[in-house]
Motif scaffolding. Structure first.
Motif, PDB file in Angstrom:
ATOM      1  N   ALA A 163      -9.118   3.043  -5.973  1.00  0.00           N
ATOM      2  CA  ALA A 163      -9.935   2.013  -5.404  1.00  0.00           C
ATOM      3  C   ALA A 163     -10.019   0.885  -6.708  1.00  0.00           C
ATOM      4  O   ALA A 163      -9.977  -0.263  -6.330  1.00  0.00           O
ATOM      5  N   ASN A 164     -10.091   1.219  -7.759  1.00  0.00           N
ATOM      6  CA  ASN A 164     -10.455   0.185  -9.037  1.00  0.00           C
ATOM      7  C   ASN A 164      -9.094  -0.711  -9.076  1.00  0.00           C
ATOM      8  O   ASN A 164      -9.204  -2.085  -9.291  1.00  0.00           O
ATOM      9  N   PHE A 165      -7.979  -0.243  -8.910  1.00  0.00           N
ATOM     10  CA  PHE A 165      -6.699  -1.296  -8.788  1.00  0.00           C
ATOM     11  C   PHE A 165      -5.840  -1.265  -7.671  1.00  0.00           C
ATOM     12  O   PHE A 165      -5.067  -2.125  -7.590  1.00  0.00           O
ATOM     13  N   TRP A 166      -6.139  -0.725  -6.618  1.00  0.00           N
ATOM     14  CA  TRP A 166      -5.458  -0.949  -5.505  1.00  0.00           C
ATOM     15  C   TRP A 166      -6.450  -0.421  -4.233  1.00  0.00           C
ATOM     16  O   TRP A 166      -6.347   0.693  -3.826  1.00  0.00           O
ATOM     17  N   PRO A 167      -7.459  -1.318  -3.790  1.00  0.00           N
ATOM     18  CA  PRO A 167      -8.353  -0.921  -2.683  1.00  0.00           C
ATOM     19  C   PRO A 167      -7.682  -0.813  -1.314  1.00  0.00           C
ATOM     20  O   PRO A 167      -6.821  -1.574  -1.223  1.00  0.00           O
TER      21      PRO A 167
ATOM     22  N   GLY B 165      -9.414   2.580 -15.264  1.00  0.00           N
ATOM     23  CA  GLY B 165     -10.506   2.093 -14.566  1.00  0.00           C
ATOM     24  C   GLY B 165     -11.532   2.098 -15.557  1.00  0.00           C
ATOM     25  O   GLY B 165     -12.539   1.244 -15.356  1.00  0.00           O
ATOM     26  N   ILE B 166     -11.829   2.832 -16.378  1.00  0.00           N
ATOM     27  CA  ILE B 166     -13.002   3.073 -17.204  1.00  0.00           C
ATOM     28  C   ILE B 166     -13.057   1.651 -18.128  1.00  0.00           C
ATOM     29  O   ILE B 166     -14.041   1.256 -18.306  1.00  0.00           O
ATOM     30  N   GLY B 167     -11.766   1.530 -18.750  1.00  0.00           N
ATOM     31  CA  GLY B 167     -11.786   0.354 -19.526  1.00  0.00           C
ATOM     32  C   GLY B 167     -12.045  -0.939 -18.648  1.00  0.00           C
ATOM     33  O   GLY B 167     -12.760  -1.800 -19.337  1.00  0.00           O
ATOM     34  N   PHE B 168     -11.545  -1.071 -17.592  1.00  0.00           N
ATOM     35  CA  PHE B 168     -11.994  -2.200 -16.660  1.00  0.00           C
ATOM     36  C   PHE B 168     -13.355  -2.617 -16.409  1.00  0.00           C
ATOM     37  O   PHE B 168     -14.003  -3.445 -16.729  1.00  0.00           O
TER      38      PHE B 168
ATOM     39  N   LEU C 155       0.841  -1.157   0.066  1.00  0.00           N
ATOM     40  CA  LEU C 155       0.037  -0.007  -0.206  1.00  0.00           C
ATOM     41  C   LEU C 155       0.891   1.279   0.060  1.00  0.00           C
ATOM     42  O   LEU C 155       0.315   2.227  -0.683  1.00  0.00           O
ATOM     43  N   LYS C 156       2.162   1.105   0.633  1.00  0.00           N
ATOM     44  CA  LYS C 156       2.765   2.300   0.543  1.00  0.00           C
ATOM     45  C   LYS C 156       3.056   3.012  -0.610  1.00  0.00           C
ATOM     46  O   LYS C 156       2.874   4.196  -0.633  1.00  0.00           O
ATOM     47  N   TYR C 157       3.306   2.387  -1.882  1.00  0.00           N
ATOM     48  CA  TYR C 157       3.452   3.313  -3.137  1.00  0.00           C
ATOM     49  C   TYR C 157       2.153   3.820  -3.509  1.00  0.00           C
ATOM     50  O   TYR C 157       2.033   4.850  -4.206  1.00  0.00           O
ATOM     51  N   ALA C 158       0.882   3.057  -3.187  1.00  0.00           N
ATOM     52  CA  ALA C 158      -0.183   3.706  -3.776  1.00  0.00           C
ATOM     53  C   ALA C 158      -0.675   5.041  -2.776  1.00  0.00           C
ATOM     54  O   ALA C 158      -1.126   5.899  -3.475  1.00  0.00           O
ATOM     55  N   VAL C 159      -0.202   5.167  -1.353  1.00  0.00           N
ATOM     56  CA  VAL C 159      -0.392   6.116  -0.677  1.00  0.00           C
ATOM     57  C   VAL C 159       0.727   7.166  -1.385  1.00  0.00           C
ATOM     58  O   VAL C 159       0.349   8.569  -1.413  1.00  0.00           O
TER      59      VAL C 159
END
Length: 190
Positions: free
Chosen positions: A30-34, A162-165, A3-7
């Motif tokens: 949240a779509n790729f790292w909730p 996220g839109i594509g997903f 989570l470190k790098y997402a933050v």
């Protein structure tokens, strides 16, 4: 990846409180790292202890004081090194619904159909939210104007991911529902 790098990546947008970071996660990550708010607050503490972010307290009169977080030079450098390194392994899909669909034989098809319809509803809602974020990012500009004038492209690219997903989720749900209906029709004929 932790989570470190997402933050750290979320803090590229600028100083933010824990509450604001949780909203950034809801909208863009949240779509790729909730992450739950509790996970975010624990990670913020670790990052501050490691010197990758700094916290300052903002005094508030009618509310509890809040802490605002910013990246340090060490945090930016760590994030830059992470972004430059190749991914360790390809993305793996972990989706509970797909396990349920895989195991659906022997289960009432209506239960599975309802679960797929619920997924489609969720995906459509996320698509609508992502489109609102896209409109806010573009701020009346065309995509070309945004790309030419924006300081950062990463948030837009991840939003497009996220839109594509979610578009693919909706497409799969429609196809799965059509196949379930076709199978039911064949079973009724036979």
């Amino acid at each position: 990846m932790s989570l470190k790098y997402a933050v750290l990546a979320a803090l590229l947008e600028g100083e933010a409180s824990g509450y604001e970071l949780s909203k950034i996660f809801d909208v863009s990550l949240a779509n790729f790292w909730p992450a739950t708010p509790q996970q975010l607050y624990r990670e913020l503490e670790r990052l501050a202890q490691d010197g990758l972010i700094e916290a300052r307290v903002v005094q508030q009169e009618r509310r509890p004081n809040k802490r605002m977080f910013t990246l340090t030079g060490a945090g930016r450098e760590d994030l830059r090194a992470f972004a430059a390194a190749p991914p360790r392994r390809p993305t793996a899909v972990r989706d509970e619904l797909l396990i349920k669909v895989q195991a659906m034989d022997g289960v009432d098809a209506e239960v599975t159909r309802a679960q797929i319809e619920e997924r489609m509803t969720w995906s459509r809602a996320k698509l609508a939210r992502y489109e609102r974020v896209r409109e806010r990012l573009l701020d009346g500009r065309s995509e070309e104007e945004y790309l030419a004038g924006s300081d950062r492209i990463g948030p837009y690219l991840t939003l497009m991911g996220g839109i594509g997903f979610e578009e693919e989720n909706v497409r799969w749900c429609r196809r799965a529902l059509a196949l379930l209906e076709r199978r039911a029709a064949l079973t009724r004929q036979g």
